[in-house]
Every structure is written in structure tokens, then in C-alpha cells.
Design an enzyme around this catalytic site. Sequence first.
Site, mmCIF file in Angstrom:
data_model
loop_
_atom_site.group_PDB
_atom_site.id
_atom_site.type_symbol
_atom_site.label_atom_id
_atom_site.label_comp_id
_atom_site.label_asym_id
_atom_site.label_seq_id
_atom_site.Cartn_x
_atom_site.Cartn_y
_atom_site.Cartn_z
ATOM 1 N N SER A 263 2.135 67.866 19.565
ATOM 2 C CA SER A 263 1.683 69.246 19.362
ATOM 3 C C SER A 263 2.414 70.216 20.281
ATOM 4 O O SER A 263 2.856 69.852 21.369
ATOM 5 C CB SER A 263 0.172 69.352 19.561
ATOM 6 N N LYS B 105 0.433 63.345 22.103
ATOM 7 C CA LYS B 105 1.252 63.898 23.175
ATOM 8 C C LYS B 105 1.281 65.414 23.035
ATOM 9 O O LYS B 105 1.982 65.965 22.187
ATOM 10 C CB LYS B 105 2.684 63.365 23.127
ATOM 11 N N GLY C 298 6.754 71.605 15.906
ATOM 12 C CA GLY C 298 7.737 71.884 16.952
ATOM 13 C C GLY C 298 9.022 72.377 16.328
ATOM 14 O O GLY C 298 9.019 72.935 15.230
ATOM 15 N N SER C 299 10.122 72.145 16.996
ATOM 16 C CA SER C 299 11.400 72.673 16.521
ATOM 17 C C SER C 299 11.969 71.835 15.383
ATOM 18 O O SER C 299 11.699 70.630 15.268
ATOM 19 C CB SER C 299 12.412 72.722 17.669
ATOM 20 N N THR C 300 12.780 72.486 14.571
ATOM 21 C CA THR C 300 13.445 71.804 13.468
ATOM 22 C C THR C 300 14.361 70.708 13.991
ATOM 23 O O THR C 300 14.408 69.601 13.437
ATOM 24 C CB THR C 300 14.253 72.820 12.642
ATOM 25 N N VAL D 26 14.189 68.898 16.735
ATOM 26 C CA VAL D 26 13.455 67.719 17.206
ATOM 27 C C VAL D 26 12.903 66.934 16.022
ATOM 28 O O VAL D 26 12.997 65.696 15.982
ATOM 29 C CB VAL D 26 12.330 68.128 18.175
ATOM 30 N N GLU E 189 5.700 70.533 10.661
ATOM 31 C CA GLU E 189 5.851 71.978 10.493
ATOM 32 C C GLU E 189 6.739 72.440 11.632
ATOM 33 O O GLU E 189 6.448 72.177 12.798
ATOM 34 C CB GLU E 189 4.488 72.670 10.521
ATOM 35 N N CYS F 220 5.043 80.481 14.913
ATOM 36 C CA CYS F 220 6.051 80.073 13.938
ATOM 37 C C CYS F 220 6.009 80.979 12.718
ATOM 38 O O CYS F 220 6.978 81.052 11.964
ATOM 39 C CB CYS F 220 5.865 78.609 13.548
ATOM 40 N N GLU G 47 16.281 82.020 14.887
ATOM 41 C CA GLU G 47 14.883 81.996 15.306
ATOM 42 C C GLU G 47 14.834 82.290 16.806
ATOM 43 O O GLU G 47 15.304 81.499 17.625
ATOM 44 C CB GLU G 47 14.236 80.633 15.024
#
Length: 542
Positions: A186, A211, A264-266, A268, A292, A326, A424
Site C-alpha cells: 500500500s 507491507k 503504487g508506481s507504474t 514498480v 492501481e 493518483c 506524472e
Amino acid sequence: MSGTFRVPAPVNEPIHSYAPGTPERAELKAALGRIGSQQVEIPVIIGGEAVRTGKTHEIRAPHDHDLLLGVWHEAGPAEARKAIANTVAARREWESWPWEDRAAVFLKAADLLAETWRSTLNAATMLGQSKNAFQSEIDAACEIVDFYRFGAHFADRIFEQQPISDRGVWNRMEYRPLEGFVYAVSPFNFTAIGANLAGTPAMVGCGVLWKPSKHAVLSGYYTYKLLEEAGLPPGVINFVPGNPAGITEAAMSHPDFAGLHFTGSTEVFQSLWTTVGRNIATYRSYPRLVGETGGKDFIVAHPSADHAALRTAIIRGSFEYQGQKCSAASRAYIPRSVWKAIRDDLVDETNELRMGVPTDFRNFINAVIDRGAFSSITGYIDRAAASADADVIAGGEYSDAEGFFIRPTLIEARRPDHESMCDEIFGPVMSIYVYPDNEWSETLDTVDRTSPYALTGAVFSQDRTGVRNALDRLRNAAGNFYINDKPTGAVVGQQPFGGGRASGTNDKAGSAFNIIRWLTPRTIKETMVPPTSVGYPFMEEA
């Protein structure tokens, strides 16, 4: 004896106003004082037991470098492996519970949060993540309550779906939790996301390794303690803040890894997907991957747009929670005639927004989350200020002397492919491209092709043809699309949230679409009077 049980019909949790003189304002102020004056020590939690690794990190408020809120212990690969074994074992018992008993735990958590835990979760979010009272209320209170109440309701509806049965046969569908464990990862920006990523798979019987972001350990810890008070058995969710690489390697190399619930980020998420592919032969099942990720969310205005509504949506949609959503609007396309009418008022109102600590309820804007975000966001502002292709027309100031503060910033870009229109930024920066009024159709094409993301977007138009054009031409450009409203603030049960393209798997948090991803059905056919002869009628002689 038993019955066919139904969870209570859900309704969205009312949003408290925190206006002067209200009881909730006094309670929140008291909680802010309590949490702000104590220094909590947050352990790793495995099987309900506190694990203190000795490797600790400070929790400091993003808006006040001197405000120490506590320390948290870092989990590593050894703690992750221990937690996984515990989660897998705990899941076997948890899965055997009747559905209504599992649902009751989360319904109780929702009621506890709506009443006695509300000020605690809000205060922890405000101080640890630098959110104002309203932004925290809609996140850490209302959305978590809604996730759990509506989640139980949607699960009920899924379980009702059963196959048809022919004469002499009873066909049934059993919905089992995933075999193994779900890895929930998260982010910092929404306390409710952590509650959902860990809680929703657990509600339907999964075991979860959670986590949280290192910047949301405080609110994550209180969320875990809320679930513990509601009766969640030890080990169903294990709380492992810590080293992302070590925990992820332990989780995603394990044969019992059954699913990833990620925000999180794209970059990752794509790396995690690659890891799953590399390890696919290791797993006992094909893992469910739900993610997402990023967004470069847009507002596009038609020449018929309502000026006041558009101005309000740009400011709220771009700058609430410092643009660290986001879903936050970060690029806008405005026709020249409309821009002439709203520019000065938009600039003035942006410059007048109050910025400061969240404990001063007069502040609209607070701090960004950490030094890395501060440096990245201010880099975009500085480059825009120096560029011949852009002008900083509002804000642009920043300081990290006391906290990570960046003034809400408006950039007018002369080209639709300027970096601030495309990248972004994840901060309080809105970039605006002004287009000729007669290029509405071409502008819609530009909106669609500018970004790899497809999370949220909005159209402002009083002309229904303009609305229809945007709906059709931008059909795949946003998973959540808004007409004459800002592209943020999705409500559980009303606007299920998620996007496609590079923005994620679009499994719609807050809906049955998401819940069904954590279930694996088993079809059961029971024949009442089975055949006792091998032959079929067609085999007989004429």
C-alpha cells in the site's frame, strides 16, 4: 439450525464537517494533541505478536521536521518469511469460519471506526501524512468504513450467484479464498487504500502479508489495531513495514504466493509483474495480480463550459492533498475564449489558498510527503519557469525550511507536449494548454494520445454534443470519467475506482469486480440417482 444470512444493507458513511463548535472538531483536536505529543514505537506484527527488530526509523511529520511522532521497526527477509509461514497457517483456520463470522469482524471494524476510532485514525493520518481535516475524514474515516460495509455486501451478492440445475442434479458454486497468501503493498497517500488492500482479501478468507509505505506506518499501525479490536484473529493479516526489496523477494519467490494487491508506481508494478513471470513455475497456482498505478489525469473544457464550475474543479481537483492523489487533475485543456474569462480569477484564487500545518484548520494546502517528492516536484516548477515553452502564472514558490511546502502552482504551457503536460508530477502543479475554440475535435485527440495512463478525466460542457464527443473520443482514456465535476473524490459504491492502460488492471476498488479476484470458485455437481448402466439408447438395434 441455520438460516440464509444477509449482511446489513450498506449506506455511505456521512462526512463530518468539523466546523467550529461541533463535537467532532473538539474530539479531533484532542486526538491531534494526544498523538502529536506521544512517540509511539511501532513493531512488526507477526501472528499477533510484536517483533522488534532493533532496526528503527523515525516518523516525522512532513509539515514539521521537529515533530517526532515515533519510530517503527523494519522487517527484513527473515521476518517476511516467518510472517508468510504464519499467514499460510492462520488462513486455514480463518477460511473455515462461516462467512457471516468473517463479515462480522469487518462490519464491527467499520462501526468502531465510525464511532470510537474516528478521531484516532484521522489524527494519525493528518500528522503522519500531512492531510487537512476534510481530506483525512473522507479517507481515513469514511472510505474505510465504506470499503468494509460495501465489501461485505458485494461479497454477499457474489455468493448468491449459482448455476442452474437440471432434473435429478443439484449444481452448486462454492467460492473459496485463494490458496496461499496475498501480498498487499500500500502507498502513503490514502490510509483507506492500506485498509482495503489488506482487508478486502482477508474478508473473503485469504491470508494477507501487508507491507505499508514507510510514510504511512503510523496510520497503518492504527488500522491494524482497529482490526485487532474488531476480532480479527492473529496472523490473518501480518503487518510487515520494512525493506521493500527484501520483503518482496521473500514474498514473490514463495510457492504459496497467490496474489498481489498493489497501489503504487507504474514502474514498480511492472517490475513485480516481471518477477511473477520469471518465477511462474515456482508457484502452486497462477497468482492474481491486481494493481492501481499512476495517472496523468485531465480536465478538458468545451467552449460552452461553465466558468465558475471549471475554475472550482481545477483548484480542488489539482490541489487538494497537495495533488498527491493518483486521481488528481494535473493537465487541463481550455479553449481560448474560456481562458480569457477565467484566467485572472483562477490565478488569484490559487494564490490566495492558505498553506501550512494541518493542525491549523484554516489551511487548504499542507506539505508534500518527503524530500524526494519535494525535489522532484520543484524540479518541474524550476524547469517550467526557465522554459521558453511555458510560464509559471501562479505559485511556484517553495521552502523546506520547516516542512516540505510547495505553493499550488499553475503552469501555462505553449505546447501540448511540454513535459509538465505529459509527466506524472504527483504534486500541487496544474499545467494548462490553451487551444483555439475551433479545434475541439483535435484537442480531444491530443488528450487521448498525450499520456500512457488512463485513470481519471473530466469534461466540462454545457452543450450535450460536447459531452457526447468527449465520452466517445476519450472512451479508453480514463477508467473514471466525470462530467462537469473534478476528476477526484470517487465514493465506494458510487464510483468504483480504477483505470486501464498504464494506470493498472482496472479491477475497481470498492466493487464486486475487486472482491471476486480474491476468490476461486469450485463447481459441485451432485447427481441424485446416478446411472447404473454403461450403454446409451442410441446403441440399441432398430
